[in-house]
Design an enzyme around this catalytic site. Structure first.
Site, mmCIF file in Angstrom:
data_model
loop_
_atom_site.group_PDB
_atom_site.id
_atom_site.type_symbol
_atom_site.label_atom_id
_atom_site.label_comp_id
_atom_site.label_asym_id
_atom_site.label_seq_id
_atom_site.Cartn_x
_atom_site.Cartn_y
_atom_site.Cartn_z
ATOM 1 N N ASP A 82 6.005 13.590 -3.237
ATOM 2 C CA ASP A 82 4.758 12.850 -3.279
ATOM 3 C C ASP A 82 4.681 11.912 -4.044
ATOM 4 O O ASP A 82 5.100 11.679 -5.268
ATOM 5 C CB ASP A 82 3.569 13.802 -3.550
ATOM 6 C CG ASP A 82 2.343 13.302 -3.224
ATOM 7 O OD1 ASP A 82 1.739 13.431 -2.105
ATOM 8 O OD2 ASP A 82 1.536 12.550 -3.902
ATOM 9 N N ASN A 90 -2.900 1.575 -3.094
ATOM 10 C CA ASN A 90 -3.761 1.006 -1.725
ATOM 11 C C ASN A 90 -5.069 0.209 -2.227
ATOM 12 O O ASN A 90 -5.438 -0.739 -1.732
ATOM 13 C CB ASN A 90 -4.212 1.867 -0.771
ATOM 14 C CG ASN A 90 -2.883 2.372 0.018
ATOM 15 O OD1 ASN A 90 -2.146 1.658 0.332
ATOM 16 N ND2 ASN A 90 -3.038 3.543 0.561
ATOM 17 N N HIS A 95 -3.749 -1.994 1.720
ATOM 18 C CA HIS A 95 -3.031 -0.919 2.619
ATOM 19 C C HIS A 95 -1.471 -1.430 2.912
ATOM 20 O O HIS A 95 -0.732 -0.730 3.423
ATOM 21 C CB HIS A 95 -3.840 -0.504 3.868
ATOM 22 C CG HIS A 95 -4.848 0.423 3.284
ATOM 23 N ND1 HIS A 95 -4.873 1.808 3.085
ATOM 24 C CD2 HIS A 95 -6.265 -0.032 3.276
ATOM 25 C CE1 HIS A 95 -5.954 2.189 2.800
ATOM 26 N NE2 HIS A 95 -6.868 1.358 2.914
ATOM 27 N N ASP A 99 2.207 0.222 2.783
ATOM 28 C CA ASP A 99 2.852 0.345 3.693
ATOM 29 C C ASP A 99 4.350 -0.012 3.418
ATOM 30 O O ASP A 99 5.406 0.514 3.619
ATOM 31 C CB ASP A 99 2.656 -0.368 4.860
ATOM 32 C CG ASP A 99 1.378 0.209 5.589
ATOM 33 O OD1 ASP A 99 0.938 1.411 5.486
ATOM 34 O OD2 ASP A 99 1.073 -0.365 6.618
ATOM 35 N N GLU A 126 1.679 9.790 2.100
ATOM 36 C CA GLU A 126 2.702 9.380 0.897
ATOM 37 C C GLU A 126 3.511 10.871 0.762
ATOM 38 O O GLU A 126 4.368 10.627 -0.108
ATOM 39 C CB GLU A 126 1.855 9.000 -0.278
ATOM 40 C CG GLU A 126 1.172 10.119 -1.000
ATOM 41 C CD GLU A 126 -0.426 9.968 -0.777
ATOM 42 O OE1 GLU A 126 -1.228 10.725 -1.360
ATOM 43 O OE2 GLU A 126 -0.625 9.749 0.624
#
Length: 204
Positions: A82, A90, A95, A99, A126
């Site tokens: 994680d 973010n 965002h 990505d 994630e």
């Protein structure tokens, strides 16, 4: 005769004599069909953003691998990963930057998890998952530590800025592997890694 060929798996049939143009057209159509099948297969089995296996493939392929390892009485490791404080990335950068980070972390893992029997997957958001064919826990922990360090040391370029990220890892081992059970165990180890301060590998 053409029906027999097609029933036994032929993609097409052409009788002699034939025009070269007809042959080229039929070959082109079959190649296009193969490309379409490959693209559909990829869309069904791969994560659209990172190109890693998706969650469904993680379990489908993982259960097949686990079944073989059980029969061979060999070990398996399941790793949950994680990205730490991903929501903060973010919120701070947007965002699209998130990505870019996901793709960069996926690329690091994919480059290192290169053996044919291993699986590298994005489980969602994630979170990532690894399935590693291994009977040597010590060597596997060292391998996973190497991935953690590579993520920590990476400088990810986003819109002229450099972002550094870390990730937490939970690892489960079994000589009688069951992917669903092992993923739950690895998830608990991942929680321990988060509680212990993140950016570390915890082994169940």
């Amino acid at each position: 005769l053409s029906a027999k060929f097609l029933k036994h798996g032929a993609n097409d049939f052409i009788s002699k004599p034939y025009l070269p143009e007809e042959l080229y057209t039929r070959v082109a159509q079959n190649l296009e069909a193969l490309d379409n099948i490959a693209e559909l297969t990829r869309a069904a089995t791969r994560d659209f953003l990172t190109g890693l296996y998706n969650r469904r493939s993680f379990f489908d392929l993982g259960n097949n691998i686990a079944s073989v390892r059980r029969r061979e009485k060999k070990g398996l490791a399941v790793v949950m990963i994680d990205i730490d404080h991903f929501k903060r990335i973010n919120d701070s950068y947007g965002h699209e930057a998130g990505d870019v980070v996901l793709k960069a972390v996926a690329g690091i893992m994919e480059n290192r998890v290169s053996r044919g029997g291993d699986i590298c997957s994005r489980l969602g958001g994630e979170e990532f998952g690894l399935i590693l064919e291994t009977g040597d826990p010590e060597a596997t922990i060292s391998f996973v530590e190497g991935i953690r360090e590579a993520i920590e040391e990476a400088n990810i370029a986003v819109e002229g800025e450099t972002i550094s990220v870390t990730a937490s890892f939970g690892v489960a081992f079994s000589n009688q592997p069951d992917v669903d059970q092992m993923l739950n165990v690895a998830d608990k180890a991942l929680y321990d890694a988060k509680q212990a301060g993140r950016n570390r590998v915890c082994v169940a």
